[in-house]
Design a protein around this motif. Structure first.
Motif, short mmCIF file in Angstrom:
data_model
loop_
_atom_site.label_atom_id
_atom_site.label_comp_id
_atom_site.label_asym_id
_atom_site.label_seq_id
_atom_site.Cartn_x
_atom_site.Cartn_y
_atom_site.Cartn_z
N ALA A 33 0.85 -1.18 0.00
CA ALA A 33 0.00 0.00 0.00
C ALA A 33 0.90 1.24 0.00
N PRO A 34 0.43 2.38 -0.35
CA PRO A 34 -0.86 2.60 -1.01
C PRO A 34 -0.79 2.19 -2.48
N HIS A 35 -1.90 1.69 -2.97
CA HIS A 35 -2.00 1.27 -4.38
C HIS A 35 -2.82 2.34 -5.10
N THR A 36 -2.14 3.24 -5.81
CA THR A 36 -2.83 4.38 -6.40
C THR A 36 -2.67 4.49 -7.91
N SER A 37 -1.89 3.60 -8.52
CA SER A 37 -1.62 3.72 -9.95
C SER A 37 -1.28 2.37 -10.56
N TRP A 38 -1.51 2.24 -11.85
CA TRP A 38 -1.11 1.03 -12.56
C TRP A 38 0.41 0.88 -12.58
N ILE A 39 1.13 1.97 -12.37
CA ILE A 39 2.60 1.96 -12.35
C ILE A 39 3.13 1.13 -11.18
N ASP A 40 2.33 0.99 -10.13
CA ASP A 40 2.75 0.19 -8.97
C ASP A 40 3.13 -1.23 -9.38
N PHE A 41 2.35 -1.81 -10.29
CA PHE A 41 2.56 -3.20 -10.68
C PHE A 41 3.93 -3.44 -11.33
N PRO A 42 4.30 -2.70 -12.37
CA PRO A 42 5.61 -2.99 -12.96
C PRO A 42 6.78 -2.71 -12.00
N ILE A 43 6.65 -1.72 -11.15
CA ILE A 43 7.73 -1.46 -10.19
C ILE A 43 7.80 -2.60 -9.17
N ALA A 44 6.66 -3.09 -8.74
CA ALA A 44 6.64 -4.23 -7.81
C ALA A 44 7.25 -5.47 -8.47
N ILE A 45 6.92 -5.72 -9.72
CA ILE A 45 7.48 -6.89 -10.42
C ILE A 45 8.98 -6.74 -10.57
N LEU A 46 9.46 -5.55 -10.94
CA LEU A 46 10.90 -5.32 -11.06
C LEU A 46 11.60 -5.50 -9.71
N THR A 47 10.95 -5.05 -8.65
CA THR A 47 11.51 -5.22 -7.30
C THR A 47 11.64 -6.70 -6.97
N ARG A 48 10.55 -7.41 -7.18
CA ARG A 48 10.53 -8.85 -6.89
C ARG A 48 11.60 -9.58 -7.69
N MET A 49 11.72 -9.24 -8.96
CA MET A 49 12.71 -9.89 -9.82
C MET A 49 14.13 -9.53 -9.40
N SER A 50 14.37 -8.28 -9.06
CA SER A 50 15.73 -7.88 -8.69
C SER A 50 16.15 -8.47 -7.34
N LEU A 51 15.18 -8.79 -6.49
CA LEU A 51 15.50 -9.42 -5.22
C LEU A 51 15.54 -10.95 -5.33
N GLY A 52 15.03 -11.47 -6.43
CA GLY A 52 15.03 -12.92 -6.63
C GLY A 52 14.05 -13.66 -5.75
N THR A 53 12.96 -13.01 -5.37
CA THR A 53 11.95 -13.62 -4.51
C THR A 53 10.62 -13.67 -5.24
N MET A 54 10.07 -14.85 -5.41
CA MET A 54 8.78 -14.98 -6.07
C MET A 54 7.67 -14.60 -5.10
N VAL A 55 6.89 -13.62 -5.50
CA VAL A 55 5.69 -13.22 -4.76
C VAL A 55 4.55 -13.33 -5.76
N HIS A 56 3.62 -14.23 -5.51
CA HIS A 56 2.48 -14.41 -6.39
C HIS A 56 1.45 -13.31 -6.15
N PHE A 57 0.51 -13.20 -7.05
CA PHE A 57 -0.54 -12.20 -6.89
C PHE A 57 -1.84 -12.70 -7.50
N ILE A 58 -2.93 -12.10 -7.07
CA ILE A 58 -4.23 -12.35 -7.69
C ILE A 58 -4.70 -11.03 -8.27
N ALA A 59 -5.50 -11.13 -9.32
CA ALA A 59 -6.02 -9.93 -9.97
C ALA A 59 -7.34 -10.27 -10.64
N LYS A 60 -8.10 -9.23 -10.95
CA LYS A 60 -9.40 -9.47 -11.59
C LYS A 60 -9.22 -10.25 -12.88
N ASN A 61 -10.16 -11.15 -13.12
CA ASN A 61 -10.01 -12.09 -14.24
C ASN A 61 -9.98 -11.42 -15.60
#
Length: 179
Positions: A33-61
């Motif tokens: 949080a806070p989740h205020t923009s679609w930009i949050d997603f790519p930055i979160a994915i880049l963070t997860r990838m650069s740390l080498g930790t898989m964090v799964h997610f759910i999203a609207k179908n």
């Protein structure tokens, strides 16, 4: 891929990661949080990838329809039908109980719009699966990713939520008016 993600996140976009995801335990819920923009997603994915930790997610179908469905599933996503009351909390608890290692990232707001109160599903998932909660945030004002240590809920929901809210105090999302 890890180096490439670090290069994009740090060098091109100018973001820094203050701390990484906990190595132990191997299962936890990540609330972001806070989740205020679609930009949050790519930055979160880049963070997860650069740390080498898989964090799964759910999203609207609807996000998983062609042509993007394969892409989002490859990133660790699972589609959910938010129009039905399909006992999602229990389904996710079952996933935690059947995996040796699993991390699930959720937005407690449940939307990018401004909300007065967070949804509580993440709390009941952590409680039912007996896993801790890790708090994460994208501090757009300072271009820092902050990740907490694992927090084991006490069962006192009011006190636990005060603890969560304290972590996010003074954090500005991409669109601060929606925080």
């Amino acid at each position: 891929m890890k180096r490439f993600a670090k290069f994009i996140l740090h060098t091109i976009l100018g973001w820094n990661i203050e701390s990484g995801f906990p190595k132990h335990p191997k299962k936890y819920v990540v609330i972001a949080a806070p989740h205020t923009s679609w930009i949050d997603f790519p930055i979160a994915i880049l963070t997860r990838m650069s740390l080498g930790t898989m964090v799964h997610f759910i999203a609207k179908n609807s996000l998983f329809k062609w042509p993007f469905g394969y892409f989002f599933r490859a990133l660790g996503g699972t589609p959910v039908d938010r129009s039905k009351n399909n006992n999602l909390v229990d389904s996710i608890i079952d996933i935690f109980n059947n995996k040796e290692e699993f991390r699930l990232g959720l937005s407690p707001e449940g939307t990018r719009k401004k909300v007065e109160n967070w949804k509580t599903g993440f709390y009941y998932i952590a409680k039912g699966a007996n896993v801790p909660i890790v708090m994460a945030t994208l501090d757009f004002e300072n271009k820092k990713v902050k990740i907490s240590e694992a927090y084991y809920i006490t069962g006192n929901k009011e006190a636990d939520f005060k603890h969560f809210k304290a972590f996010y105090k003074n954090i500005k999302g991409k669109n601060p008016e929606l925080s």
